[in-house]
Design an enzyme around this catalytic site. Structure first.
Site, short mmCIF file in Angstrom:
data_model
loop_
_atom_site.label_atom_id
_atom_site.label_comp_id
_atom_site.label_asym_id
_atom_site.label_seq_id
_atom_site.Cartn_x
_atom_site.Cartn_y
_atom_site.Cartn_z
N LYS A 174 15.15 11.89 -3.90
CA LYS A 174 16.19 10.93 -4.25
C LYS A 174 16.68 11.22 -5.67
O LYS A 174 15.89 11.35 -6.60
CB LYS A 174 15.64 9.50 -4.16
N THR A 205 18.05 -2.36 -10.13
CA THR A 205 17.56 -1.28 -9.26
C THR A 205 16.09 -1.42 -8.89
O THR A 205 15.55 -0.55 -8.19
CB THR A 205 17.75 0.08 -9.96
N GLY A 209 13.24 2.38 -4.31
CA GLY A 209 12.47 3.36 -3.54
C GLY A 209 11.87 2.75 -2.29
O GLY A 209 11.83 3.39 -1.23
N CYS A 210 11.42 1.50 -2.42
CA CYS A 210 10.83 0.81 -1.27
C CYS A 210 11.90 0.56 -0.20
O CYS A 210 11.65 0.73 1.00
CB CYS A 210 10.22 -0.52 -1.72
N1 PLP Z 1 5.32 -2.77 -7.35
C1 PLP Z 1 4.95 -2.40 -6.13
C2 PLP Z 1 3.96 -3.21 -5.38
C3 PLP Z 1 5.53 -1.26 -5.58
O1 PLP Z 1 5.18 -0.83 -4.38
C4 PLP Z 1 6.49 -0.52 -6.33
C5 PLP Z 1 7.14 0.68 -5.86
O2 PLP Z 1 7.01 1.16 -4.81
C6 PLP Z 1 6.82 -0.93 -7.57
C7 PLP Z 1 6.23 -2.07 -8.06
C8 PLP Z 1 7.76 -0.16 -8.42
O3 PLP Z 1 9.06 -0.44 -8.19
P1 PLP Z 1 10.09 0.02 -9.28
O4 PLP Z 1 9.76 1.44 -9.58
O5 PLP Z 1 11.40 -0.13 -8.60
O6 PLP Z 1 9.88 -0.86 -10.46
#
Ligand code: PLP
Length: 263
Positions: A174, A205, A209-210
């Protein structure tokens, strides 16, 4: 056609923007039913992660075995798995219960900085989990950690995708963290595909990724092929970012609850 089940094996984000909360919203919005196996609880808000309660590997196993005894998932997405032991357990459950198609989002760190997979987990992820996957969906930082290559251009992304493909799965890197247009790169072992869109200038944002990996898994569950599922995940993530909103003092969140995907 009956309801499709998508199993998300992931961590909980108490701020509601990423993790299993983003997975449930995405899978639901795209018309499937989310089965959820939680690997860790995070005490988290938009400014950072205060603490992580890791669920013991044997209880992750208990959740999976109980769910699959009754409900056969049509696709699986694995996100945050916090420990090397838990990664091993998840890999062996996937083999034992033949949980495919399998999307792995190799979550290593939160964008606010905290480590989500312990350091010893990286090699186990690479050696035991990645080879089982139909597709792996790293961002630039994760692709760099997994491939051992610096990534600064789209051509670096293509090279890293080829390196990761040697471990088995199709690869989607990505490009959200590169400057310029946002380009996601898919390599399926024979062709490189680019999914390109103009960058949306926003801080909303958290959870991106999720959302991407859940949208990809749900599209596979609905019967789309890998290329079309990647296009749908790209599209759905873009709309989720466009519809995102501020949430707390830190970065805001993506909004997969109202996103749509072009037919
Ligand atoms: N918290 C949890 C439980 C997650 O699974 C993830 C990412 O997969 C994140 C936080 C991080 O998300 P971000 O990188 O968008 O802050």
């Amino acid at each position: 056609m009956g309801m499709k089940y998508v199993l998300a094996i992931a961590g909980s984000d108490s701020s509601g923007g990423a993790g299993i909360q983003a997975d449930i919203k995405t899978i639901t919005t795209l018309g499937a039913h989310a089965l959820t196996v939680i690997t860790a609880l995070t005490a988290q808000n938009s400014t950072g992660i205060a603490a992580i309660q890791r669920i013991p590997a044997r209880f992750i196993s208990h959740q999976v075995r109980t769910v699959v005894k009754d409900l056969r998932p049509h696709a699986i997405k694995v996100g945050m798995v916090a420990t090397a032991a838990a990664v091993k357990t998840v890999a062996s459950l996937i083999k034992r219960f033949k949980l495919f198609p399998l999307v792995i989002d190799p979550v290593l760190r939160a964008s606010t900085g905290g480590r989500l997979l312990e350091a010893e987990g990286l090699s186990v992820l690479r050696e035991q989990l990645l080879p089982l996957a139909d597709v792996v969906t790293p961002n630039l930082i994760e692709a760099s950690a997994l491939s051992g290559r610096a990534i600064e251009t789209v051509s670096d992304m293509e090279q890293a995708a080829k390196t990761l493909k040697e471990m088995g799965p199709n690869v989607v890197i990505k490009g959200g963290h590169l400057a310029g247009d946002c380009v996601d790169v898919l390599y399926d072992g024979s062709e490189i595909y680019h999914f390109r869109a103009e960058r949306i200038r926003t801080d909303n944002t958290h959870g991106t990724g999720c959302v991407f990996s859940s949208a990809l898994a749900t599209s596979l569950a609905l019967g789309y092929d890998m290329i079309e599922s990647t296009r749908r995940a790209h599209d759905f993530t873009r709309v989720s970012i466009a519809r995102g909103y501020p949430c707390g003092d830190g970065a805001g969140v993506t909004n997969p609850s109202v996103a749509t995907v072009k037919a």
